[in-house]
Design a protein around this motif. Sequence first.
Motif, mmCIF file in Angstrom:
data_model
loop_
_atom_site.group_PDB
_atom_site.id
_atom_site.type_symbol
_atom_site.label_atom_id
_atom_site.label_comp_id
_atom_site.label_asym_id
_atom_site.label_seq_id
_atom_site.Cartn_x
_atom_site.Cartn_y
_atom_site.Cartn_z
ATOM 1 N N GLU A 54 99.800 -28.527 47.614
ATOM 2 C CA GLU A 54 98.782 -27.655 47.029
ATOM 3 C C GLU A 54 98.366 -26.504 47.940
ATOM 4 O OE1 GLU A 54 95.564 -30.199 45.943
ATOM 5 O OE2 GLU A 54 96.673 -31.181 44.320
ATOM 6 N N GLN A 55 98.807 -26.523 49.213
ATOM 7 C CA GLN A 55 98.362 -25.493 50.157
ATOM 8 C C GLN A 55 99.559 -24.916 50.912
ATOM 9 O OE1 GLN A 55 95.415 -27.246 52.725
ATOM 10 N NE2 GLN A 55 94.346 -28.239 51.019
ATOM 11 N N ARG A 56 99.398 -23.683 51.366
ATOM 12 C CA ARG A 56 100.478 -23.000 52.074
ATOM 13 C C ARG A 56 100.805 -23.686 53.397
ATOM 14 N NH1 ARG A 56 104.594 -19.193 51.264
ATOM 15 N NH2 ARG A 56 105.648 -19.398 53.262
ATOM 16 N N ASP A 57 99.765 -24.142 54.113
ATOM 17 C CA ASP A 57 100.056 -24.765 55.413
ATOM 18 C C ASP A 57 100.817 -26.081 55.241
ATOM 19 O OD1 ASP A 57 97.940 -26.125 54.314
ATOM 20 O OD2 ASP A 57 96.682 -26.094 56.118
ATOM 21 N N GLN A 58 100.618 -26.767 54.119
ATOM 22 C CA GLN A 58 101.398 -27.969 53.832
ATOM 23 C C GLN A 58 102.872 -27.604 53.634
ATOM 24 O OE1 GLN A 58 99.366 -29.438 50.355
ATOM 25 N NE2 GLN A 58 97.959 -30.728 51.542
ATOM 26 N N LEU A 59 103.102 -26.550 52.862
ATOM 27 C CA LEU A 59 104.475 -26.106 52.620
ATOM 28 C C LEU A 59 105.151 -25.683 53.918
ATOM 29 C CD1 LEU A 59 106.707 -25.376 50.578
ATOM 30 C CD2 LEU A 59 105.672 -23.103 50.417
ATOM 31 N N ASP A 60 104.432 -24.949 54.775
ATOM 32 C CA ASP A 60 105.000 -24.500 56.048
ATOM 33 C C ASP A 60 105.373 -25.696 56.923
ATOM 34 O OD1 ASP A 60 104.668 -21.890 55.266
ATOM 35 O OD2 ASP A 60 102.758 -21.625 56.320
ATOM 36 N N PHE A 61 104.492 -26.690 56.970
ATOM 37 C CA PHE A 61 104.779 -27.878 57.770
ATOM 38 C C PHE A 61 106.039 -28.577 57.256
ATOM 39 C CE2 PHE A 61 104.598 -32.476 58.211
ATOM 40 C CZ PHE A 61 104.413 -32.645 59.570
ATOM 41 N N LEU A 62 106.135 -28.743 55.941
ATOM 42 C CA LEU A 62 107.294 -29.430 55.362
ATOM 43 C C LEU A 62 108.573 -28.660 55.646
ATOM 44 C CD1 LEU A 62 105.694 -30.436 51.943
ATOM 45 C CD2 LEU A 62 106.333 -32.006 53.790
ATOM 46 N N GLY A 63 108.511 -27.334 55.565
ATOM 47 C CA GLY A 63 109.690 -26.529 55.859
ATOM 48 C C GLY A 63 110.119 -26.653 57.310
ATOM 49 N N GLU A 64 109.152 -26.644 58.216
ATOM 50 C CA GLU A 64 109.460 -26.763 59.647
ATOM 51 C C GLU A 64 110.114 -28.096 59.988
ATOM 52 O OE1 GLU A 64 105.759 -26.192 61.564
ATOM 53 O OE2 GLU A 64 105.571 -24.064 61.002
ATOM 54 N N HIS A 65 109.769 -29.150 59.208
ATOM 55 C CA HIS A 65 110.306 -30.479 59.514
ATOM 56 C C HIS A 65 111.473 -30.883 58.610
ATOM 57 C CE1 HIS A 65 106.478 -30.643 61.665
ATOM 58 N NE2 HIS A 65 106.998 -31.624 62.370
ATOM 59 N N GLY A 66 112.001 -29.906 57.893
ATOM 60 C CA GLY A 66 113.257 -30.141 57.190
ATOM 61 C C GLY A 66 113.151 -30.773 55.825
ATOM 62 N N CYS A 67 111.955 -30.837 55.230
ATOM 63 C CA CYS A 67 111.836 -31.384 53.882
ATOM 64 C C CYS A 67 112.621 -30.496 52.919
ATOM 65 C CB CYS A 67 110.369 -31.463 53.467
ATOM 66 S SG CYS A 67 110.100 -32.246 51.862
ATOM 67 N N ASP A 68 113.293 -31.092 51.950
ATOM 68 C CA ASP A 68 114.229 -30.346 51.107
ATOM 69 C C ASP A 68 113.566 -29.660 49.915
ATOM 70 O OD1 ASP A 68 116.839 -31.269 52.407
ATOM 71 O OD2 ASP A 68 115.854 -33.177 51.958
ATOM 72 N N ILE A 69 112.720 -30.400 49.192
ATOM 73 C CA ILE A 69 112.189 -29.918 47.916
ATOM 74 C C ILE A 69 110.695 -30.209 47.853
ATOM 75 C CG2 ILE A 69 112.322 -30.196 45.387
ATOM 76 C CD1 ILE A 69 115.239 -31.126 45.816
ATOM 77 N N CYS A 70 109.957 -29.369 47.152
ATOM 78 C CA CYS A 70 108.539 -29.651 46.940
ATOM 79 C C CYS A 70 108.171 -29.394 45.488
ATOM 80 C CB CYS A 70 107.662 -28.814 47.869
ATOM 81 S SG CYS A 70 107.509 -27.080 47.358
ATOM 82 N N GLN A 71 107.095 -30.034 45.067
ATOM 83 C CA GLN A 71 106.496 -29.751 43.771
ATOM 84 C C GLN A 71 105.001 -29.949 43.907
ATOM 85 O OE1 GLN A 71 108.452 -33.509 41.888
ATOM 86 N NE2 GLN A 71 106.681 -33.094 40.575
#
Length: 618
Positions: free
Chosen positions: A574-591
């Motif tokens: 739900e937040q941009r900083d969550q998305l940035d963290f997931l991207g930095e740690h290699g998470c593949d997909i989000c919803q």
Amino acid sequence: MIVQAETTTETSQARPDPAAPAGGDAWADSESQRAWEALVRARVIMVDDDPIMIAVVQTYLEEAGYLNFTGIDDPTSAIEAIQRDKPDVLLLDLMMPRVNGFDILAAVRADPRTRFMPVIVMTSASDAPTKLKVLELGATDFLEKPVDASELALRLRNSLAFKAYRDRLEYFDPLTGLPNRRHLIERLTDRLQRPAQDHTHMALLLLKIDGLLRITGSLGDKAGDDALQELSERLQAVTRDTDLLARVSLQRGRANGRVARVEHDTFALLLTGLRGVEDAAIVARRIHQVLAQPFDLDGTELYLTTAIGISGSASDPRSQSDAQALYQQAGTAAAQALGRGRNAIAFYARELDDTARDVLTVESQLRRAVEREEFVLFYQPKMDIASGRLCGCEALIRWQHPSRGLLGPGWFIQIAESSDVIIDIGRWVIGEACRQAAAWQNAGTPLAVSINLSSMQLRDESLPHDVRRALDRHRLDPRLLTIELTESSLMHDFEQGRKVLASLQSLGLQISLDDFGTGFSSLSYLKRMPINELKLDKSFIDDVPNDAQGTAIVSAIISMAHTLNLAVVAEGVEQRDQLDFLGEHGCDICQGFWYSKPLPASAIEQLLIKATREGRIL
């Protein structure tokens, strides 16, 4: 006239026991001694119109240690006394005035409550036709008059031993040795028919244990059995001798238990002599305390929780008239406790009955909703984190209720999953999701669609056939369909679930494990399960990036999943900083709402067209 012997411990200890096995170390064994003591405590009723014969037999039995004896010399009152007192064995004379032994024996065998009661016929008639008639009526054994004291004691012992064995099969659970549901209901019925002493109360606790199925599914049947046995021992440790603890899924087991098991993961505890509802709550909290300690299963520490429902005179005096009603009320309260979360306690109230009736109404409406096609699918887009492109969507069911409007799944899915209507709803979801995905495929904008399965669907043998039929009917590329299921749904029957998922995967589908981390999360089953991706539960995403423990857990799960060649989907972003963290740690997909809320199919089509035009679709 009814003559009843007085029971005194001193007399029992002082008198010899001519029917007991003589000498030898076997009889010295404490278990054998306890078994024999249970026999001599048995309730014996004798029906004979000769008071002298009753007195003689009573003397013989007292000499053998049987002190719970009732003699009836008026055969017209015998049947009523037998039905009321339910003896462990009946000694029955045949030739009596007004009501003879044949009539009494026939009445005993016709009554379900006494059908299997041992009946020893005592008669001076030794002719074959009489014996044959008595055997046809169901007599257990014969004794010829005049009765020999030693023969009487031995025949009585053998009849009671057979009854004890039959009761063991019929009334106790073989694994835990606890009384089963039948034993519990009969004991409860008996208790309800007797007036309360000293204005005390009674309560029935129903314990729903969470975690047993996951233990069995992950560590095997032996670990599950070991956990059940230790669980029953802990529960017995917090109950009194006057209480009854029971497990009632199986109809066999050990005598002299104080706890009853009711289903695979359900126990019941009958409490008597309570001062009020507070006492039942105290016992419930004590149960939570003893279960809070970890279970050590071959070096693996595991935890169990329990939801407890309470009913009885402590909560509603009017419920005491019927044992089945009391049991059902405890079940209603337990279901209420389950809805409140782990280690919750709920007391039965008549308002819960109203809720139960509402549930039945909704269930009936759900069945009609399938027939009337009142359901609709919304789709929540998924985004490839590395590229920022649209890569799929999750199908989420809604109910277009005729009077309540559009309803989310939280309002009705739990009710559907508690009955077989979820199978019909799930079959509709499979067909509709395939139809819609095929429509996007045929329009030149293919988009992968995920659908959710319930545990009941996973146990449905027709599931692979239903999926294959939907794929073939709509000519959908199976790579565009993903099946999502939760950890907990797998634990109902791990091996069956694994086979069904392997069958689905063989069709070319993708398999996703939803809500990962909220259930058992055991690598021992994760590596055996045919899956392609893990979905991180929203509760973990809420903790990043500000909570150190939460971020450590999420990064560890992502790393582990990639080691197992599994993709990782984060839901609830739900937040941009969550998305940035997931991207930095290699998470593949989000919803999640940061990208898009669930949308109707028409809105997804517009999103697809725009994403295709801008090159933002995989």
